[in-house]
Design a protein around this motif. Structure first.
Motif, PDB file in Angstrom:
ATOM      1  N   ARG A 104     -97.638 -30.768  17.847  1.00 15.80           N
ATOM      2  CA  ARG A 104     -96.971 -30.258  19.039  1.00 15.80           C
ATOM      3  C   ARG A 104     -97.303 -28.786  19.212  1.00 15.80           C
ATOM      4  NH1 ARG A 104     -90.609 -29.691  20.794  1.00 15.80           N
ATOM      5  NH2 ARG A 104     -90.693 -27.967  19.287  1.00 15.80           N
ATOM      6  N   LEU A 105     -97.855 -28.470  20.346  1.00 15.99           N
ATOM      7  CA  LEU A 105     -98.164 -27.090  20.693  1.00 15.99           C
ATOM      8  C   LEU A 105     -97.026 -26.509  21.530  1.00 15.99           C
ATOM      9  CD1 LEU A 105    -101.920 -27.421  21.745  1.00 15.99           C
ATOM     10  CD2 LEU A 105    -100.943 -27.150  19.458  1.00 15.99           C
ATOM     11  N   SER A 106     -96.807 -25.219  21.340  1.00 15.04           N
ATOM     12  CA  SER A 106     -95.792 -24.505  22.118  1.00 15.04           C
ATOM     13  C   SER A 106     -96.426 -23.314  22.807  1.00 15.04           C
ATOM     14  CB  SER A 106     -94.656 -24.027  21.212  1.00 15.04           C
ATOM     15  OG  SER A 106     -94.014 -25.092  20.570  1.00 15.04           O
ATOM     16  N   CYS A 107     -95.901 -22.998  23.965  1.00 15.96           N
ATOM     17  CA  CYS A 107     -96.356 -21.823  24.710  1.00 15.96           C
ATOM     18  C   CYS A 107     -95.124 -21.084  25.218  1.00 15.96           C
ATOM     19  CB  CYS A 107     -97.255 -22.217  25.865  1.00 15.96           C
ATOM     20  SG  CYS A 107     -97.706 -20.835  26.947  1.00 15.96           S
ATOM     21  N   ALA A 108     -94.872 -19.932  24.657  1.00 18.16           N
ATOM     22  CA  ALA A 108     -93.744 -19.108  25.093  1.00 18.16           C
ATOM     23  C   ALA A 108     -94.219 -18.162  26.185  1.00 18.16           C
ATOM     24  CB  ALA A 108     -93.185 -18.324  23.911  1.00 18.16           C
ATOM     25  N   ALA A 109     -93.572 -18.253  27.322  1.00 15.41           N
ATOM     26  CA  ALA A 109     -93.968 -17.461  28.481  1.00 15.41           C
ATOM     27  C   ALA A 109     -92.935 -16.381  28.783  1.00 15.41           C
ATOM     28  CB  ALA A 109     -94.145 -18.358  29.699  1.00 15.41           C
ATOM     29  N   SER A 110     -93.427 -15.238  29.162  1.00 13.50           N
ATOM     30  CA  SER A 110     -92.529 -14.171  29.592  1.00 13.50           C
ATOM     31  C   SER A 110     -93.166 -13.426  30.755  1.00 13.50           C
ATOM     32  CB  SER A 110     -92.237 -13.203  28.446  1.00 13.50           C
ATOM     33  OG  SER A 110     -93.423 -12.606  27.985  1.00 13.50           O
ATOM     34  N   GLY A 111     -92.323 -12.867  31.602  1.00 15.84           N
ATOM     35  CA  GLY A 111     -92.820 -12.044  32.692  1.00 15.84           C
ATOM     36  C   GLY A 111     -92.969 -12.738  34.018  1.00 15.84           C
ATOM     37  N   TYR A 112     -92.752 -14.059  34.067  1.00 16.07           N
ATOM     38  CA  TYR A 112     -92.877 -14.755  35.338  1.00 16.07           C
ATOM     39  C   TYR A 112     -91.632 -14.518  36.188  1.00 16.07           C
ATOM     40  CZ  TYR A 112     -97.171 -17.281  34.429  1.00 16.07           C
ATOM     41  OH  TYR A 112     -98.477 -17.596  34.205  1.00 16.07           O
ATOM     42  N   THR A 113     -91.872 -14.074  37.433  1.00 16.78           N
ATOM     43  CA  THR A 113     -90.773 -13.835  38.365  1.00 16.78           C
ATOM     44  C   THR A 113     -90.862 -14.744  39.585  1.00 16.78           C
ATOM     45  OG1 THR A 113     -92.036 -12.087  39.459  1.00 16.78           O
ATOM     46  CG2 THR A 113     -90.571 -11.436  37.645  1.00 16.78           C
ATOM     47  N   TYR A 114     -91.894 -15.599  39.634  1.00 14.37           N
ATOM     48  CA  TYR A 114     -92.050 -16.499  40.757  1.00 14.37           C
ATOM     49  C   TYR A 114     -90.984 -17.581  40.725  1.00 14.37           C
ATOM     50  CZ  TYR A 114     -96.714 -14.528  40.076  1.00 14.37           C
ATOM     51  OH  TYR A 114     -97.769 -13.687  39.872  1.00 14.37           O
ATOM     52  N   SER A 115     -90.614 -18.054  41.899  1.00 12.26           N
ATOM     53  CA  SER A 115     -89.644 -19.148  41.966  1.00 12.26           C
ATOM     54  C   SER A 115     -90.297 -20.469  41.581  1.00 12.26           C
ATOM     55  CB  SER A 115     -89.067 -19.249  43.378  1.00 12.26           C
ATOM     56  OG  SER A 115     -90.108 -19.476  44.324  1.00 12.26           O
ATOM     57  N   SER A 116     -91.593 -20.551  41.752  1.00 12.58           N
ATOM     58  CA  SER A 116     -92.308 -21.777  41.406  1.00 12.58           C
ATOM     59  C   SER A 116     -93.640 -21.390  40.771  1.00 12.58           C
ATOM     60  CB  SER A 116     -92.542 -22.621  42.657  1.00 12.58           C
ATOM     61  OG  SER A 116     -93.311 -23.768  42.364  1.00 12.58           O
ATOM     62  N   TYR A 117     -93.929 -21.974  39.629  1.00 19.34           N
ATOM     63  CA  TYR A 117     -95.216 -21.694  39.002  1.00 19.34           C
ATOM     64  C   TYR A 117     -95.651 -22.879  38.164  1.00 19.34           C
ATOM     65  CZ  TYR A 117     -92.260 -20.229  35.067  1.00 19.34           C
ATOM     66  OH  TYR A 117     -91.313 -20.165  34.080  1.00 19.34           O
ATOM     67  N   LEU A 118     -96.944 -22.917  37.917  1.00 20.10           N
ATOM     68  CA  LEU A 118     -97.561 -24.023  37.199  1.00 20.10           C
ATOM     69  C   LEU A 118     -98.020 -23.550  35.827  1.00 20.10           C
ATOM     70  CD1 LEU A 118     -98.617 -26.991  37.473  1.00 20.10           C
ATOM     71  CD2 LEU A 118    -100.801 -26.002  38.175  1.00 20.10           C
ATOM     72  N   MET A 119     -97.648 -24.284  34.810  1.00 18.68           N
ATOM     73  CA  MET A 119     -98.098 -24.000  33.448  1.00 18.68           C
ATOM     74  C   MET A 119     -99.031 -25.119  33.004  1.00 18.68           C
ATOM     75  SD  MET A 119     -96.749 -21.153  32.662  1.00 18.68           S
ATOM     76  CE  MET A 119     -97.168 -21.169  30.926  1.00 18.68           C
ATOM     77  N   GLY A 120    -100.167 -24.743  32.484  1.00 17.97           N
ATOM     78  CA  GLY A 120    -101.143 -25.736  32.078  1.00 17.97           C
ATOM     79  C   GLY A 120    -101.620 -25.547  30.657  1.00 17.97           C
ATOM     80  N   TRP A 121    -102.104 -26.625  30.090  1.00 21.39           N
ATOM     81  CA  TRP A 121    -102.809 -26.594  28.807  1.00 21.39           C
ATOM     82  C   TRP A 121    -104.272 -26.927  29.067  1.00 21.39           C
ATOM     83  CZ3 TRP A 121    -101.074 -24.731  24.346  1.00 21.39           C
ATOM     84  CH2 TRP A 121     -99.696 -24.637  24.152  1.00 21.39           C
ATOM     85  N   PHE A 122    -105.120 -26.107  28.506  1.00 23.90           N
ATOM     86  CA  PHE A 122    -106.562 -26.307  28.602  1.00 23.90           C
ATOM     87  C   PHE A 122    -107.119 -26.368  27.190  1.00 23.90           C
ATOM     88  CE2 PHE A 122    -107.433 -25.515  33.121  1.00 23.90           C
ATOM     89  CZ  PHE A 122    -106.203 -25.044  33.523  1.00 23.90           C
ATOM     90  N   ARG A 123    -108.319 -26.884  27.078  1.00 26.06           N
ATOM     91  CA  ARG A 123    -108.979 -26.880  25.780  1.00 26.06           C
ATOM     92  C   ARG A 123    -110.463 -26.638  25.958  1.00 26.06           C
ATOM     93  NH1 ARG A 123    -108.332 -33.278  24.084  1.00 26.06           N
ATOM     94  NH2 ARG A 123    -109.801 -34.155  25.618  1.00 26.06           N
ATOM     95  N   GLN A 124    -111.025 -26.084  24.916  1.00 25.76           N
ATOM     96  CA  GLN A 124    -112.456 -25.826  24.915  1.00 25.76           C
ATOM     97  C   GLN A 124    -113.025 -26.159  23.555  1.00 25.76           C
ATOM     98  OE1 GLN A 124    -113.566 -21.871  26.176  1.00 25.76           O
ATOM     99  NE2 GLN A 124    -115.627 -22.548  26.695  1.00 25.76           N
ATOM    100  N   ALA A 125    -113.846 -27.183  23.552  1.00 25.66           N
ATOM    101  CA  ALA A 125    -114.542 -27.563  22.333  1.00 25.66           C
ATOM    102  C   ALA A 125    -115.813 -26.736  22.206  1.00 25.66           C
ATOM    103  CB  ALA A 125    -114.869 -29.048  22.367  1.00 25.66           C
ATOM    104  N   ARG A 126    -116.313 -26.642  20.990  1.00 30.24           N
ATOM    105  CA  ARG A 126    -117.507 -25.827  20.744  1.00 30.24           C
ATOM    106  C   ARG A 126    -118.667 -26.343  21.585  1.00 30.24           C
ATOM    107  NH1 ARG A 126    -118.708 -24.606  14.609  1.00 30.24           N
ATOM    108  NH2 ARG A 126    -116.619 -23.799  14.920  1.00 30.24           N
ATOM    109  N   GLY A 127    -119.260 -25.457  22.335  1.00 30.15           N
ATOM    110  CA  GLY A 127    -120.415 -25.817  23.137  1.00 30.15           C
ATOM    111  C   GLY A 127    -120.095 -26.495  24.452  1.00 30.15           C
ATOM    112  N   LYS A 128    -118.803 -26.610  24.763  1.00 26.15           N
ATOM    113  CA  LYS A 128    -118.414 -27.279  26.000  1.00 26.15           C
ATOM    114  C   LYS A 128    -117.605 -26.331  26.886  1.00 26.15           C
ATOM    115  CE  LYS A 128    -118.428 -32.002  24.242  1.00 26.15           C
ATOM    116  NZ  LYS A 128    -117.677 -33.285  24.162  1.00 26.15           N
ATOM    117  N   GLU A 129    -117.474 -26.722  28.136  1.00 24.40           N
ATOM    118  CA  GLU A 129    -116.691 -25.923  29.064  1.00 24.40           C
ATOM    119  C   GLU A 129    -115.198 -26.157  28.842  1.00 24.40           C
ATOM    120  OE1 GLU A 129    -119.863 -25.704  32.807  1.00 24.40           O
ATOM    121  OE2 GLU A 129    -117.932 -26.713  33.038  1.00 24.40           O
TER     122      GLU A 129
END
Length: 126
Positions: free
Chosen positions: A19-44
């Motif tokens: 399980r990965l966690s992402c603690a966010a701070s500083g967002y003041t928007y009423s609506s925002y999108l949080m995403g998880w991305f990944r990058q394998a070696r040699g790939k985009e």
């Protein structure tokens, strides 16, 4: 100033979970999108999953549907990525990213996200 801090990466055998966690701070928007991305070696870098605040609507890449679950805890300003049935091909650096609502922007294109964490490594072995 937005700050995203990931944690929870590590090494696991195929079929295991993390399980990965992402603690966010500083967002003041009423609506925002949080995403998880990944990058394998040699790939985009690729989009894995995303979740809207406050609606909770989610998106998943086909490669992780049914195995990964994205969720959030608004009280903690934290987004999670539960990864089950991990495969060798899930090995990558995983990044948390965020953006405000923007017309025409996608949930999966890294170019559309201005805010990024430092990344956490996930290694799946046989």
């Amino acid at each position: 100033q937005v700050q995203l801090v990931e944690s929870g990466g590590g090494s696991v055998q195929a079929g295991g979970s993390l399980r990965l966690s992402c603690a966010a701070s500083g967002y003041t928007y009423s609506s925002y999108l949080m995403g998880w991305f990944r990058q394998a070696r040699g790939k985009e870098r690729e989009g894995v999953a995303a979740i809207w605040t406050p609606s909770g609507n989610t998106y998943y890449a086909d490669s992780v549907k049914g195995r990964f679950t994205i969720s959030r805890d608004n009280a903690k300003n934290t987004v999670y990525l539960q990864m089950n049935s991990l495969k060798l091909e899930d090995t990558a650096m995983y990044y948390c990213a965020g953006r405000p609502s923007k017309a025409g922007a996608s949930w999966y294109d890294p170019v559309d996200f201005p805010d990024w964490g430092q990344g956490t490594q996930v290694t799946v072995s046989s």
